[in-house]
Design a protein around this motif. Structure first.
Motif, PDB file in Angstrom:
ATOM      1  N   UNK A   1       0.845  -1.194   0.000  1.00  0.00           N
ATOM      2  CA  UNK A   1       0.000   0.000   0.000  1.00  0.00           C
ATOM      3  C   UNK A   1       0.882   1.245   0.000  1.00  0.00           C
ATOM      4  N   UNK A   2       0.585   2.164  -0.910  1.00  0.00           N
ATOM      5  CA  UNK A   2       1.372   3.394  -0.991  1.00  0.00           C
ATOM      6  C   UNK A   2       0.787   4.354  -2.009  1.00  0.00           C
ATOM      7  N   UNK A   3       1.448   5.491  -2.175  1.00  0.00           N
ATOM      8  CA  UNK A   3       1.005   6.519  -3.115  1.00  0.00           C
ATOM      9  C   UNK A   3       1.334   6.104  -4.549  1.00  0.00           C
ATOM     10  N   UNK A   4       0.360   6.280  -5.438  1.00  0.00           N
ATOM     11  CA  UNK A   4       0.570   5.992  -6.855  1.00  0.00           C
ATOM     12  C   UNK A   4      -0.027   7.123  -7.685  1.00  0.00           C
ATOM     13  N   UNK A   5       0.433   7.237  -8.913  1.00  0.00           N
ATOM     14  CA  UNK A   5      -0.177   8.132  -9.899  1.00  0.00           C
ATOM     15  C   UNK A   5      -0.893   7.242 -10.902  1.00  0.00           C
TER      16      UNK A   5
ATOM     17  N   UNK B   1       5.580   2.932  -5.170  1.00  0.00           N
ATOM     18  CA  UNK B   1       4.822   1.854  -4.524  1.00  0.00           C
ATOM     19  C   UNK B   1       4.664   0.650  -5.451  1.00  0.00           C
ATOM     20  N   UNK B   2       4.539   0.904  -6.754  1.00  0.00           N
ATOM     21  CA  UNK B   2       4.416  -0.194  -7.717  1.00  0.00           C
ATOM     22  C   UNK B   2       5.720  -0.986  -7.772  1.00  0.00           C
ATOM     23  N   UNK B   3       6.846  -0.276  -7.817  1.00  0.00           N
ATOM     24  CA  UNK B   3       8.149  -0.952  -7.834  1.00  0.00           C
ATOM     25  C   UNK B   3       8.375  -1.751  -6.554  1.00  0.00           C
ATOM     26  N   UNK B   4       7.951  -1.182  -5.426  1.00  0.00           N
ATOM     27  CA  UNK B   4       8.100  -1.885  -4.141  1.00  0.00           C
ATOM     28  C   UNK B   4       7.313  -3.186  -4.148  1.00  0.00           C
ATOM     29  N   UNK B   5       6.084  -3.135  -4.644  1.00  0.00           N
ATOM     30  CA  UNK B   5       5.253  -4.340  -4.682  1.00  0.00           C
ATOM     31  C   UNK B   5       5.871  -5.402  -5.584  1.00  0.00           C
ATOM     32  N   UNK B   6       6.478  -4.965  -6.676  1.00  0.00           N
ATOM     33  CA  UNK B   6       7.124  -5.918  -7.582  1.00  0.00           C
ATOM     34  C   UNK B   6       8.287  -6.623  -6.882  1.00  0.00           C
ATOM     35  N   UNK B   7       9.022  -5.886  -6.053  1.00  0.00           N
ATOM     36  CA  UNK B   7      10.121  -6.504  -5.298  1.00  0.00           C
ATOM     37  C   UNK B   7       9.574  -7.488  -4.259  1.00  0.00           C
ATOM     38  N   UNK B   8       8.447  -7.152  -3.659  1.00  0.00           N
ATOM     39  CA  UNK B   8       7.861  -8.021  -2.628  1.00  0.00           C
ATOM     40  C   UNK B   8       7.444  -9.359  -3.223  1.00  0.00           C
ATOM     41  N   UNK B   9       6.768  -9.340  -4.381  1.00  0.00           N
ATOM     42  CA  UNK B   9       6.306 -10.603  -4.962  1.00  0.00           C
ATOM     43  C   UNK B   9       7.492 -11.461  -5.401  1.00  0.00           C
ATOM     44  N   UNK B  10       8.620 -10.830  -5.727  1.00  0.00           N
ATOM     45  CA  UNK B  10       9.797 -11.613  -6.127  1.00  0.00           C
ATOM     46  C   UNK B  10      10.368 -12.407  -4.953  1.00  0.00           C
ATOM     47  N   UNK B  11      10.049 -11.990  -3.716  1.00  0.00           N
ATOM     48  CA  UNK B  11      10.515 -12.704  -2.523  1.00  0.00           C
ATOM     49  C   UNK B  11       9.605 -13.868  -2.152  1.00  0.00           C
ATOM     50  N   UNK B  12       8.365 -13.841  -2.642  1.00  0.00           N
ATOM     51  CA  UNK B  12       7.385 -14.850  -2.245  1.00  0.00           C
ATOM     52  C   UNK B  12       7.595 -16.149  -3.014  1.00  0.00           C
ATOM     53  N   UNK B  13       7.341 -17.245  -2.323  1.00  0.00           N
ATOM     54  CA  UNK B  13       7.419 -18.556  -2.955  1.00  0.00           C
ATOM     55  C   UNK B  13       6.034 -18.959  -3.457  1.00  0.00           C
ATOM     56  N   UNK B  14       5.997 -20.080  -4.171  1.00  0.00           N
ATOM     57  CA  UNK B  14       4.726 -20.564  -4.705  1.00  0.00           C
ATOM     58  C   UNK B  14       3.703 -20.724  -3.586  1.00  0.00           C
ATOM     59  N   UNK B  15       2.479 -20.278  -3.849  1.00  0.00           N
ATOM     60  CA  UNK B  15       1.322 -20.362  -2.946  1.00  0.00           C
ATOM     61  C   UNK B  15       1.418 -19.417  -1.746  1.00  0.00           C
ATOM     62  N   UNK B  16       2.425 -18.581  -1.700  1.00  0.00           N
ATOM     63  CA  UNK B  16       2.542 -17.623  -0.601  1.00  0.00           C
ATOM     64  C   UNK B  16       1.849 -16.307  -0.944  1.00  0.00           C
ATOM     65  N   UNK B  17       1.362 -15.643   0.110  1.00  0.00           N
ATOM     66  CA  UNK B  17       0.843 -14.279   0.006  1.00  0.00           C
ATOM     67  C   UNK B  17       1.655 -13.436   0.979  1.00  0.00           C
TER      68      UNK B  17
END
Length: 409
Positions: free
Chosen positions: A321-325, A343-359
């Motif tokens: 969650x963050x500020x976006x345009x 915030x979009x770039x941050x979220x992309x980095x977060x999903x790269x850390x997640x394994x299969x079936x993780x949220x």
């Protein structure tokens, strides 16, 4: 007796001439309507030019000049602000003549008088407003070299044709509005749920063209996709992606999210853009849980080379969650709604850390949910610490991460 015969003859002659004129007037109107029935949906500029030719022929006048009154007209029908036509053998209006007519039109009273006539020296000019109720298309200027040409009867005929022309222009504008609304609905349905689409169409607010807002971003990414391309046939890969996109889009729309884009083997969704709600983070997490449950429960595919091997592709989800345009980008032929920002770039980095079936969700998303007093127990899942003060790859940012788990029950 002879005097009476003469009077009756003259009377019936006038009636006959009047009837002929009325037939001619009706003929002009019918010809205009027939043309519209044939040309409707085609080039508006060309249609109006042909209508002018009909009017010129039936009026027997020299020139016609149309000036649109409002930018709305120009926008809705894509018509030039000025258009004029001349009878055969009559030279077109020059710059000075057009400027003189424009000045007279601009000085018309508001509301305009039904018809105004002017002596321009070598020509006589009649200006007639094209309006019906609150609808105003502009003005029609009629020029003729004969000063005595504009009799009361002629002016009545001008008004008749002007009324028909106004009705036609109103019809064209409504048709164009319907086309634009249909096109807008088709565009919106690609990105937004029906409810959000209705909200956007119901407002004239220009904020949807571009604004900054607080939003919750959701990235979903299929894991091991490269391996899948090695063991499955191309049509099976396409089948997986289509099923993935269809399933995820339905769930995202169900939770009032916005589909930003499909990106190869993943997708980006938004909660809070273009329409924001207090519970955006909560709905994003609920959507992610349902996405994982639905996918694990319903989808698997067998290898054609080894039917005994049943493959169930899995994906990971990152939420932040963050500020976006956000706003619509592109042109009439290719238009898309998207978001940009850190915030979009941050979220992309977060999903790269997640394994299969993780949220995996960020500390900002968790904190926003807690500030809004959303009852996380209704998620039917637990939110537990995943990594504290984690430095995101390629970004000078330390962030707390949490995992949503125990949602498989």
């Amino acid at each position: 007796m002879k005097d009476m015969d003469k009077v009756l003859t003259e009377h019936f002659t006038r009636l006959h001439q009047q009837a002929e004129r009325q037939v001619g007037q009706l003929s002009a109107v019918c010809e205009m309507l027939d043309l519209v029935a044939i040309e409707l949906g085609g080039d508006t500029n060309q249609l109006l030019t042909k209508l002018f030719e009909i009017i010129l022929r039936h009026l027997g006048t020299d020139s016609l000049y149309f000036k649109a009154e409002t930018p709305k007209w120009q926008r809705n029908i894509s018509l030039p602000l000025h258009l004029h036509a001349c009878a055969a053998g009559i030279p077109p209006l020059n710059h000075d003549e057009i400027q003189q007519i424009d000045t007279l039109i601009n000085n018309q009273p508001d509301p305009p008088i039904s018809a105004q006539t002017y002596n321009l020296g070598k020509q006589t000019l009649a200006i007639i407003p094209l309006e019906a109720g609150e609808y105003r298309a502009g003005f029609l200027a009629i020029l003729h070299h004969d000063i005595a040409f504009f009799t009361p009867e002629q002016l009545r005929f001008f008004k008749l044709l002007a009324n028909e022309l106004t009705s036609i222009l109103s019809l064209l504008e409504k048709q164009q509005q319907l086309i634009e609304e249909t096109r807008d609905k088709e565009r919106l349905c690609r990105f937004f749920s029906p409810e959000i689409s209705r909200e956007i169409l119901a407002t004239t607010d220009q904020q949807y063209r571009g604004k900054e807002s607080l939003a919750t971003i959701l990235f979903a990414d299929i894991r091991g996709f490269s391996h899948l391309t090695e063991i499955l046939k191309p049509h099976q890969i396409v089948e997986i992606l289509n099923h993935f996109y269809q399933t995820m889009t339905r769930i995202i729309f169900k939770h009032l999210g916005t589909l930003d884009k499909f990106a190869g083997d993943g997708l980006l969704a938004l909660f809070g853009a273009p329409v924001s709600r207090e519970d955006d983070p909560f709905r994003a997490v609920k959507a992610a849980i349902e996405m994982q449950r639905e996918w694990q429960k319903r989808f698997s595919i067998a290898s054609e080379d080894n039917p005994a091997v049943n493959i169930q592709p899995a994906f990971a989800v990152g939420i932040h969650t963050g500020k976006v345009i956000s706003g619509f980008l592109g042109n009439d032929e290719l238009l898309t709604f998207t978001v940009i920002g850190d915030a979009v770039n941050t979220c992309h980095r977060i999903v790269s850390l997640a394994e299969a079936r993780q949220i995996i969700i960020s500390g900002e998303t968790k904190a926003t949910m807690e500030q809004q007093d959303n009852n996380t127990s209704s998620l039917s899942a637990a939110i537990i610490p995943y990594r504290s003060a984690h430095l995101l790859r390629g970004m000078d940012k330390v962030i707390d991460l949490y995992q949503v788990e125990k949602y498989r029950s």
